[in-house]
Design an enzyme around this catalytic site. Sequence first.
Site, PDB file in Angstrom:
ATOM      1  N   TYR A 120       0.809  -1.284  -0.061  1.00 41.92           N
ATOM      2  CA  TYR A 120       0.049   0.021  -0.107  1.00 41.92           C
ATOM      3  C   TYR A 120       0.878   1.230  -0.148  1.00 41.92           C
ATOM      4  O   TYR A 120       1.368   1.763   1.057  1.00 41.92           O
ATOM      5  CB  TYR A 120      -0.832  -0.029   1.124  1.00 41.92           C
ATOM      6  CG  TYR A 120      -1.977   1.015   1.408  1.00 41.92           C
ATOM      7  CD1 TYR A 120      -1.925   2.111   0.387  1.00 41.92           C
ATOM      8  CD2 TYR A 120      -2.740   1.063   2.574  1.00 41.92           C
ATOM      9  CE1 TYR A 120      -3.003   3.005   0.521  1.00 41.92           C
ATOM     10  CE2 TYR A 120      -3.696   2.133   2.803  1.00 41.92           C
ATOM     11  CZ  TYR A 120      -3.783   3.098   1.696  1.00 41.92           C
ATOM     12  OH  TYR A 120      -4.495   4.299   1.936  1.00 41.92           O
ATOM     13  N   LYS A 150      -1.253  -1.042  -4.027  1.00 38.51           N
ATOM     14  CA  LYS A 150      -2.387  -0.051  -3.850  1.00 38.51           C
ATOM     15  C   LYS A 150      -1.789   1.357  -4.107  1.00 38.51           C
ATOM     16  O   LYS A 150      -0.855   1.663  -3.247  1.00 38.51           O
ATOM     17  CB  LYS A 150      -3.093  -0.107  -2.524  1.00 38.51           C
ATOM     18  CG  LYS A 150      -4.435   0.921  -2.387  1.00 38.51           C
ATOM     19  CD  LYS A 150      -4.919   0.871  -0.996  1.00 38.51           C
ATOM     20  CE  LYS A 150      -6.133   1.811  -1.058  1.00 38.51           C
ATOM     21  NZ  LYS A 150      -5.857   3.060  -1.118  1.00 38.51           N
ATOM     22  N   SER A 152      -1.546   4.849  -4.060  1.00 35.62           N
ATOM     23  CA  SER A 152      -2.189   6.287  -3.755  1.00 35.62           C
ATOM     24  C   SER A 152      -1.214   7.331  -3.804  1.00 35.62           C
ATOM     25  O   SER A 152      -0.829   7.848  -2.729  1.00 35.62           O
ATOM     26  CB  SER A 152      -2.758   5.831  -2.374  1.00 35.62           C
ATOM     27  OG  SER A 152      -3.634   4.882  -2.415  1.00 35.62           O
ATOM     28  N   GLY A 176      -5.080   4.686  -6.434  1.00 39.03           N
ATOM     29  CA  GLY A 176      -5.708   5.058  -5.219  1.00 39.03           C
ATOM     30  C   GLY A 176      -6.067   6.865  -5.133  1.00 39.03           C
ATOM     31  O   GLY A 176      -6.525   7.436  -4.034  1.00 39.03           O
ATOM     32  N   GLU A 179      -9.627  11.275  -8.052  1.00 41.69           N
ATOM     33  CA  GLU A 179      -9.951  12.059  -9.161  1.00 41.69           C
ATOM     34  C   GLU A 179      -8.966  12.172 -10.239  1.00 41.69           C
ATOM     35  O   GLU A 179      -9.146  12.662 -11.271  1.00 41.69           O
ATOM     36  CB  GLU A 179      -9.661  13.654  -8.483  1.00 41.69           C
ATOM     37  CG  GLU A 179      -8.544  13.853  -7.862  1.00 41.69           C
ATOM     38  CD  GLU A 179      -8.278  13.534  -6.426  1.00 41.69           C
ATOM     39  OE1 GLU A 179      -7.589  14.295  -5.705  1.00 41.69           O
ATOM     40  OE2 GLU A 179      -9.101  12.511  -5.862  1.00 41.69           O
ATOM     41  N   SER A 195     -11.956   6.085  -1.394  1.00 38.04           N
ATOM     42  CA  SER A 195     -13.114   6.311  -0.675  1.00 38.04           C
ATOM     43  C   SER A 195     -14.407   6.822  -1.248  1.00 38.04           C
ATOM     44  O   SER A 195     -15.286   6.426  -0.753  1.00 38.04           O
ATOM     45  CB  SER A 195     -12.491   7.428   0.526  1.00 38.04           C
ATOM     46  OG  SER A 195     -12.193   8.540  -0.200  1.00 38.04           O
TER      47      SER A 195
END
Length: 286
Positions: A120, A150, A152, A176, A179, A195
């Site tokens: 992550y 993941k 992000s 992740g 937008e 989220s």
Amino acid sequence: QINLSVIRQYVDYLVSEQNVKNVFVNGTTGEGLSLNIQERKRLAEEWVCQGKDKLDHVIIHVGALSLPESQELARHAAAIGVSGIAVIAPFFFKPTNKDELIAFLQKVASEAPAVPFYYYHIPPLTGVKIRVEELLDGIKERIPTFQGVKFSNTDLLDLAQCINKNEREQIAFLYGVDEQLLSALAVGADGAVGSTYNYLGRKTNLMLQAFAKPDLALARKYQFLIGEFLNFVIKLGFGVAQTKAVMTFVSGIPMGPPRLPLVDASEEFIIKAKAKLDSIVWPDCD
């Protein structure tokens, strides 16, 4: 306190209303690192139990600052039959290079030797900026269960290099930064963990379908509208507490307050965010 009683309703909502059939539990939005070990275990158990025959994958985040705690969570996740485990980089005493980080990840992954393992990568919160492109070089030799990342972070060059260099490997890249998902898809991301999919999952799935067609104009429309909402709420101050508030008014499921040091979203935020979301005209509603 954790509220296990809403998870069955939460699962049904994700599947039926948002067309989301994969979950990532005890991550950032779930405040996993603000929970104690027993709370994290109970949440993992409940998601696996309620997701049985409804969800395709339940991935449990088992990262912690303490290696023994992370290992304990990995063993527990394996015992309850999860689809995968994920680990963030330790972020107080930080690994300073790739070898230190892989050594930590390997010690956790080895406690669940039959469970797919994900790294992550979230440098805005961990402060660990080791590039994933560098990290992946030879990682499967050290961690045979390594399944993916993941990712992000907004560094799309790093993501693109990862995908370009690992095309022949069976590595999943799950993006992740909600937008920017369309940009990540364009360079080869396999999917997403974020989220907003709690309450905009259906819209995002329509964007994924449009991209796959490919109908890039329609895909951009969805991404721009999702971005319009996020841009609006970010200016108001948007974090985990505010995400819970949005999810509560969209789904009708009480997400509850965050745990300190986070504090509840204000009434003003809720009113403005709801009005903004209600004002958006989505392509499927034309």
